[in-house]
Design a protein around this motif. Structure first.
Motif, mmCIF file in Angstrom:
data_model
loop_
_atom_site.group_PDB
_atom_site.id
_atom_site.type_symbol
_atom_site.label_atom_id
_atom_site.label_comp_id
_atom_site.label_asym_id
_atom_site.label_seq_id
_atom_site.Cartn_x
_atom_site.Cartn_y
_atom_site.Cartn_z
ATOM 1 N N TYR A 1 0.835 -1.208 0.000
ATOM 2 C CA TYR A 1 0.000 0.000 0.000
ATOM 3 C C TYR A 1 0.869 1.258 0.000
ATOM 4 C CZ TYR A 1 -3.988 -2.993 1.209
ATOM 5 O OH TYR A 1 -4.964 -3.950 1.194
ATOM 6 N N ILE A 2 1.903 1.257 0.832
ATOM 7 C CA ILE A 2 2.787 2.432 0.918
ATOM 8 C C ILE A 2 3.518 2.644 -0.400
ATOM 9 C CG2 ILE A 2 4.844 3.352 2.059
ATOM 10 C CD1 ILE A 2 3.899 1.836 4.581
ATOM 11 N N THR A 3 3.980 1.557 -1.014
ATOM 12 C CA THR A 3 4.678 1.674 -2.297
ATOM 13 C C THR A 3 3.763 2.234 -3.383
ATOM 14 O OG1 THR A 3 6.058 -0.227 -1.689
ATOM 15 C CG2 THR A 3 6.028 0.407 -3.999
ATOM 16 N N LEU A 4 2.531 1.760 -3.439
ATOM 17 C CA LEU A 4 1.584 2.250 -4.449
ATOM 18 C C LEU A 4 1.229 3.714 -4.202
ATOM 19 C CD1 LEU A 4 -0.824 -0.828 -4.755
ATOM 20 C CD2 LEU A 4 0.939 -0.106 -6.375
ATOM 21 N N HIS B 1 4.157 9.498 3.955
ATOM 22 C CA HIS B 1 4.751 10.838 4.024
ATOM 23 C C HIS B 1 6.266 10.774 4.217
ATOM 24 C CE1 HIS B 1 6.152 14.055 6.905
ATOM 25 N NE2 HIS B 1 5.893 14.756 5.825
ATOM 26 N N ILE B 2 6.728 9.856 5.081
ATOM 27 C CA ILE B 2 8.160 9.771 5.386
ATOM 28 C C ILE B 2 8.957 9.219 4.204
ATOM 29 C CG2 ILE B 2 9.838 8.574 6.856
ATOM 30 C CD1 ILE B 2 7.755 8.798 9.121
ATOM 31 N N LEU B 3 8.396 8.252 3.490
ATOM 32 C CA LEU B 3 9.128 7.579 2.411
ATOM 33 C C LEU B 3 8.889 8.201 1.041
ATOM 34 C CD1 LEU B 3 8.606 3.854 3.497
ATOM 35 C CD2 LEU B 3 10.585 5.313 3.890
ATOM 36 N N LEU B 4 8.070 9.224 0.958
ATOM 37 C CA LEU B 4 7.786 9.838 -0.341
ATOM 38 C C LEU B 4 9.041 10.360 -1.057
ATOM 39 C CD1 LEU B 4 5.515 10.560 -2.303
ATOM 40 C CD2 LEU B 4 5.229 12.734 -1.075
#
Length: 413
Positions: free
Chosen positions: A204-207, A289-292
């Motif tokens: 989900y975070i990657t997408l 937000h952190i990994l964007l």
């Protein structure tokens, strides 16, 4: 002949110089190799070894395990009297050294409920003389409780005494060995569900980072240099801010009376505040937000090097903007998307701080359970097995990615 001999000497001299340069380069790179070995290879090797090596019980009761070695645990008979007697003597010695609780803890993992039995028997044996135990220690031990007549308990003691074991890896797959030594499913499924949840959260975070980063990276790549440079500072700004500060700021935003709920209520969009904090959604939002930036930077570096004339040529030949973008521009950005997706996914699946702070019980990942076993339960072997399985999962996904996309297509700049 003289010219030939000189040429041979020159060749030999050049080889010596080349070998000398190679040795010199090796000396320069040796500190880096030592650093990588100490900080990367050695910890991983230690983790893999620790996940299968557990000599605690074999160090606590070595003589008892030597007597139990020839005991047929598949049968219905208790261990021989010599083994029981030696176990009583060693348990008394552990009680005097205040180590009986450690033995009880280890055996209890294989035979739940045996911890109190071992501790209480150790206290009673402490009051018994050594001479009495040397004469009839087996009878003394068996007289303390009927539970000592349980064959499964002694099977657990013998199995716990094996220095090399696969029990921790079985636990990571929610499996166990029954008293007969056969592998069977555990009653409660814990770790497989956690791995699956961690995998879903990472996907989900990657997408989400890809969906948010792609248009922003495209704008940065096509905007004038002055504007792009100013916006790039905003992209890099999170790297100059503490991770803990960025994570805890989401508590003020997502809590019940936080910024988000208060704003929505003041606008009349909701009647009651959303329960966002300490949920899986909070983990996904905060980590996105952190990994964007880790997704924006590879995309920007690839898009910046794409010649815009390709897309203009397609439009001038009559192609529509959206089909031209999908067929011409999008395939050329695959290396950036691939690099960003791989980077974000690998980082997110092993993240620890953000899920622990904003995720609560529902939003915690497998890394939080690994930290729990290392810090609270002191079960380092299980933590090592969980970490090894996580490492194997990442390597497997990396191999699948290499087969489908190709590692050679990754570009970070």
């Amino acid at each position: 002949m003289n010219n030939n001999s000189l040429s041979v000497e020159e060749i030999l001299e050049s080889k010596r110089l080349l070998n000398r340069k190679k040795r010199l380069l090796l000396l320069f790179t040796l500190p880096l190799l030592v650093f990588i070995f100490i900080t990367f290879i050695s910890p991983i090797a230690t983790m893999l070894y620790r996940s299968v090596y557990h000599p605690t019980v074999s160090q606590l009761i070595p003589l008892s395990l030597a007597e139990l070695k020839n005991w047929d645990e598949a049968g219905d008979a208790l261990p021989p009297s010599a083994a029981l007697q030696q176990f009583a003597i060693e348990l008394q010695d552990l009680s005097k050294q205040r180590l009986s609780g450690k033995l009880a803890e280890e055996v209890n993992r294989l035979k739940p409920g045996s911890s109190s039995l071992i501790k209480s028997s150790a206290r009673k044996l402490k009051k018994t003389t050594l001479e009495e135990l040397q004469e009839n220690g087996d009878s003394v031990l068996l007289s303390y409780s009927k539970k000592w007549h349980n064959i499964d308990l002694w099977r657990a003691v013998k199995r716990a005494g094996q220095p090399f074991t696969d029990s921790y890896y079985l636990t990571t797959f929610d499996l166990k060995r029954n008293p007969a030594g056969e592998i069977e499913q555990r009653d409660t499924q814990i770790y497989l569900k956690l791995y699956w949840k961690s995998l879903k959260i990472a996907i989900y975070i990657t997408l989400l980072t890809a969906l948010l980063a792609y248009p922003l990276a495209y704008y940065l790549a096509t905007a004038p240099s002055k504007i792009a440079n100013r916006l790039m500072v905003l992209v890099l700004l999170p790297f100059w801010t503490s991770l803990l500060v960025r994570t805890t700021s989401w508590i003020a935003i997502l809590q019940t009376n936080g910024v988000l709920n208060s704003s929505l209520q003041s606008l009349g969009l909701i009647d009651e505040p959303f329960e966002l904090l300490y949920t899986q959604a909070a983990t996904i939002i905060a980590m996105t937000h952190i990994l964007l930036p880790f997704m924006i930077l590879p995309l920007y570096s690839v898009m910046k090097n794409i010649d815009p004339s390709y897309l203009r040529a397609a439009l001038s030949l009559g192609a529509r903007p959206i089909p031209a973008f999908i067929k011409i521009y999008l395939p050329m950005t695959v290396p950036g998307v691939s690099a960003g997706a791989l980077l974000v996914f690998i980082i997110s699946i092993g993240y620890y701080i953000t899920p622990a702070i904003v995720g609560g019980t529902d939003g915690q990942m497998i890394s939080n359970i690994i930290a729990f076993h290392m810090q609270s339960s002191n079960n380092w072997e299980l933590a090592a097995a969980l970490g090894s399985l996580l490492l194997a999962l990442i390597i497997a996904l990396y191999w699948i990615y290499d087969r489908l996309v190709g590692v050679n297509n990754i570009k970070l700049g």
